[in-house]
Design a protein around this motif. Sequence first.
Motif, PDB file in Angstrom:
ATOM      1  N   LEU A 103       0.823  -1.210   0.000  1.00 46.19           N
ATOM      2  CA  LEU A 103       0.000   0.000   0.000  1.00 46.19           C
ATOM      3  C   LEU A 103       0.858   1.262   0.000  1.00 46.19           C
ATOM      4  N   LYS A 104       2.032   1.187   0.597  1.00 43.46           N
ATOM      5  CA  LYS A 104       2.908   2.356   0.680  1.00 43.46           C
ATOM      6  C   LYS A 104       3.761   2.533  -0.569  1.00 43.46           C
ATOM      7  N   SER A 119      -6.619  -8.754   6.725  1.00 46.39           N
ATOM      8  CA  SER A 119      -6.711  -7.315   6.487  1.00 46.39           C
ATOM      9  C   SER A 119      -7.171  -6.552   7.718  1.00 46.39           C
ATOM     10  N   ARG A 120      -7.731  -7.262   8.691  1.00 46.69           N
ATOM     11  CA  ARG A 120      -8.165  -6.643   9.942  1.00 46.69           C
ATOM     12  C   ARG A 120      -8.297  -7.737  11.007  1.00 46.69           C
ATOM     13  N   VAL A 194      -6.423  -2.603   7.360  1.00 47.36           N
ATOM     14  CA  VAL A 194      -6.407  -1.958   6.045  1.00 47.36           C
ATOM     15  C   VAL A 194      -7.555  -2.482   5.196  1.00 47.36           C
ATOM     16  N   ASP A 195      -8.572  -3.022   5.849  1.00 54.55           N
ATOM     17  CA  ASP A 195      -9.658  -3.668   5.110  1.00 54.55           C
ATOM     18  C   ASP A 195     -10.304  -2.725   4.095  1.00 54.55           C
ATOM     19  N   ALA A 196     -10.486  -1.472   4.473  1.00 57.82           N
ATOM     20  CA  ALA A 196     -11.136  -0.511   3.578  1.00 57.82           C
ATOM     21  C   ALA A 196     -10.237  -0.075   2.429  1.00 57.82           C
ATOM     22  N   ARG A 197      -8.958  -0.456   2.479  1.00 59.16           N
ATOM     23  CA  ARG A 197      -8.001  -0.027   1.458  1.00 59.16           C
ATOM     24  C   ARG A 197      -7.559  -1.167   0.545  1.00 59.16           C
ATOM     25  N   LEU A 198      -8.153  -2.328   0.698  1.00 59.32           N
ATOM     26  CA  LEU A 198      -7.707  -3.467  -0.110  1.00 59.32           C
ATOM     27  C   LEU A 198      -7.827  -3.199  -1.605  1.00 59.32           C
ATOM     28  N   ASN A 199      -8.840  -2.464  -2.006  1.00 53.10           N
ATOM     29  CA  ASN A 199      -9.011  -2.209  -3.439  1.00 53.10           C
ATOM     30  C   ASN A 199      -7.955  -1.262  -3.998  1.00 53.10           C
ATOM     31  N   SER A 200      -7.082  -0.735  -3.118  1.00 55.19           N
ATOM     32  CA  SER A 200      -5.990   0.133  -3.563  1.00 55.19           C
ATOM     33  C   SER A 200      -4.691  -0.633  -3.783  1.00 55.19           C
TER      34      SER A 200
END
Length: 261
Positions: A103-104, A119-120, A194-200
């Motif tokens: 993600l970074k 993811s969480r 980071v569950d809400a960011r998996l699509n990133s």
Amino acid sequence: MPEAAGLYYEEHGRADGVPLIMSAGLGGSGNYWSPNLDALARYHRVVLYDHRGTGRSDRGLPEHVTVAQMGEDMLALIDDLGVECAHIVGHAAGGVAGLALALKAPERIAKLVLVNAWSRLDPHFARCFDTRLSLLRDSGPRAYIHAQPLFLYPATWISANFELLDEEEEVHLAHFAGAETYEKRIAALRSFDVDARLNSVQVPTLVIGSADDMLVPITSSQRLAEGIPGAALATMAWGGHACNVTGAPQFNKLVLDFLRS
């Protein structure tokens, strides 16, 4: 042996090609990957390392440890190797660290393999963390280490390998990283979300999950595969949390096939 920012690491196999960094789980030792090393090093430049605070790496940890910091340690390792990017295979804690790095700095990861990761926080392994910490606090390191196989392996595998596990218990006790280290690392894993960011996540990803994982429910792997764009899910029917140890041939094939695809 080489060191990067206080991290002990060693290279095996091919001297060329994209490095394959293997990141262990809560225990943090690069030796965790011994059952997989020969098969993977036959085709890849394999890099094993000890997480910060464990093994032969710097035992000093900040007051508050985060999974993001664990990912940054892998980035320091990639930099020290002198390459633009690396493949990462991460088991549990090593997997979530790889996910944080993806993600970074996605451009620094060629391909990512997440093994029994998440993811969480899930209520089940939160309870397992609580139980393990209670053992450590109330009964000490030996009780903590003695109980560890119950979370890692299927019952039948434990029965068939009890002598090996007894031998390993003494080794783990002799190299125990300390209660404070595990308190900090578990706190970091509990707070990771980071569950809400998996699509990133923009890295080719293989998710490997064990259907009989006693520690991390298979639903956590399924969630990763559903949330990460283009991710593939490979479910091992048997093998427990440490499926790369108990089912090494199948695990090795899954990883090698993914890396050559």
